[in-house]
Design an enzyme around this catalytic site. Structure first.
Site, PDB file in Angstrom:
ATOM      1  N   CYS A   1       0.880  -1.160   0.000  1.00 11.96           N
ATOM      2  CA  CYS A   1       0.000   0.000   0.000  1.00 11.96           C
ATOM      3  C   CYS A   1       0.916   1.208   0.000  1.00 11.96           C
ATOM      4  O   CYS A   1       1.544   1.514   1.015  1.00 11.96           O
ATOM      5  CB  CYS A   1      -0.923   0.009   1.219  1.00 11.96           C
ATOM      6  SG  CYS A   1      -1.970   1.492   1.232  1.00 11.96           S
TER       7      CYS A   1
ATOM      8  N   CYS B   1      -0.421   4.266   2.558  1.00 13.74           N
ATOM      9  CA  CYS B   1      -0.461   4.128   4.022  1.00 13.74           C
ATOM     10  C   CYS B   1      -0.259   2.660   4.385  1.00 13.74           C
ATOM     11  O   CYS B   1       0.826   2.152   4.250  1.00 13.74           O
ATOM     12  CB  CYS B   1      -1.761   4.676   4.595  1.00 13.74           C
ATOM     13  SG  CYS B   1      -3.236   3.955   3.841  1.00 13.74           S
ATOM     14  N   SER B   2      -1.313   1.976   4.799  1.00 10.54           N
ATOM     15  CA  SER B   2      -1.157   0.578   5.177  1.00 10.54           C
ATOM     16  C   SER B   2      -2.459  -0.191   4.990  1.00 10.54           C
ATOM     17  O   SER B   2      -2.870  -0.955   5.852  1.00 10.54           O
ATOM     18  CB  SER B   2      -0.678   0.466   6.626  1.00 10.54           C
ATOM     19  OG  SER B   2      -1.624   1.055   7.487  1.00 10.54           O
ATOM     20  N   CYS B   3      -3.133   0.012   3.875  1.00 10.26           N
ATOM     21  CA  CYS B   3      -4.370  -0.718   3.595  1.00 10.26           C
ATOM     22  C   CYS B   3      -4.058  -2.206   3.565  1.00 10.26           C
ATOM     23  O   CYS B   3      -3.123  -2.644   2.889  1.00 10.26           O
ATOM     24  CB  CYS B   3      -4.964  -0.259   2.273  1.00 10.26           C
ATOM     25  SG  CYS B   3      -5.485   1.472   2.312  1.00 10.26           S
TER      26      CYS B   3
END
Length: 187
Positions: free
Chosen positions: A83, A86-88
């Protein structure tokens, strides 16, 4: 969360329960999905065509994910998920993301030098295999179905679950071989 509590929308106890539920989720859900796809070709086809419904067949609720896509690693293609914003991450299937998944070095190197990013994580993709980087986002999350290790044809679905790691479902590793799994258990 404090604002929700202060406005009386949620209680401290409700917040604690939600946080505990989030942290209790583990990669076992995803491993169950992958193992089923390895032993049931009809399920695998359904998983690759409609991952939400296939997960639902196993009682796994992925409704918090807008769109869920399962991608199968093959002898010619290896998918890895990142991602870049961000951190999906598909938490209902894999639990909490590892710290490195959220790090800027992984997110940037995965795009510019995917083989180098894999090497940094200790995985050397086979020569001649195409590494395809998939960018997860708020609208779409991914589950990688790793290649089934050779010599596992006689293993039960429950035994196969133990070979499937979080990293293999992100695409930064292969599933464990039975021998590697024994080493992990012993160590």
């Amino acid at each position: 969360l404090r604002v929700l509590k202060d406005k009386g929308i949620v209680s401290t106890d409700e917040m604690r329960r939600v946080v505990e539920e989030i942290y209790s989720e583990t990669p076992t859900n995803g491993a169950r999905v992958v193992a089923r796809s390895w032993v049931d070709s009809d399920f695998k086809e359904r998983l690759l065509n409609d991952a939400h419904s296939a997960c639902g067949e196993l009682g796994i609720d992925t409704s918090d994910i807008n769109k869920l896509i399962a991608l199968e690693n093959t002898d010619s293609t290896h998918y890895m998920v990142v991602c870049t914003l961000c951190s999906c991450y598909p938490r209902p299937l894999l639990g909490q993301p590892p710290i490195w998944y959220k790090s800027f070095p992984y997110r940037s190197k995965a795009v510019t030098d995917p083989r180098g990013a894999l090497l940094d994580l200790g995985y050397t993709p086979p020569e001649g295999i195409e590494v395809v980087v998939i960018d997860s986002n708020a609208d779409c999350r991914y589950l990688v179905v790793p290649r089934r290790p050779a010599g596992t044809e006689q293993l039960s679905e429950d035994a196969l679950v133990k070979l499937i790691t979080r990293d293999s479902m992100i695409g930064v590793a292969d599933a464990l071989t039975p021998e590697e799994n024994e080493k992990v258990v012993v160590d």
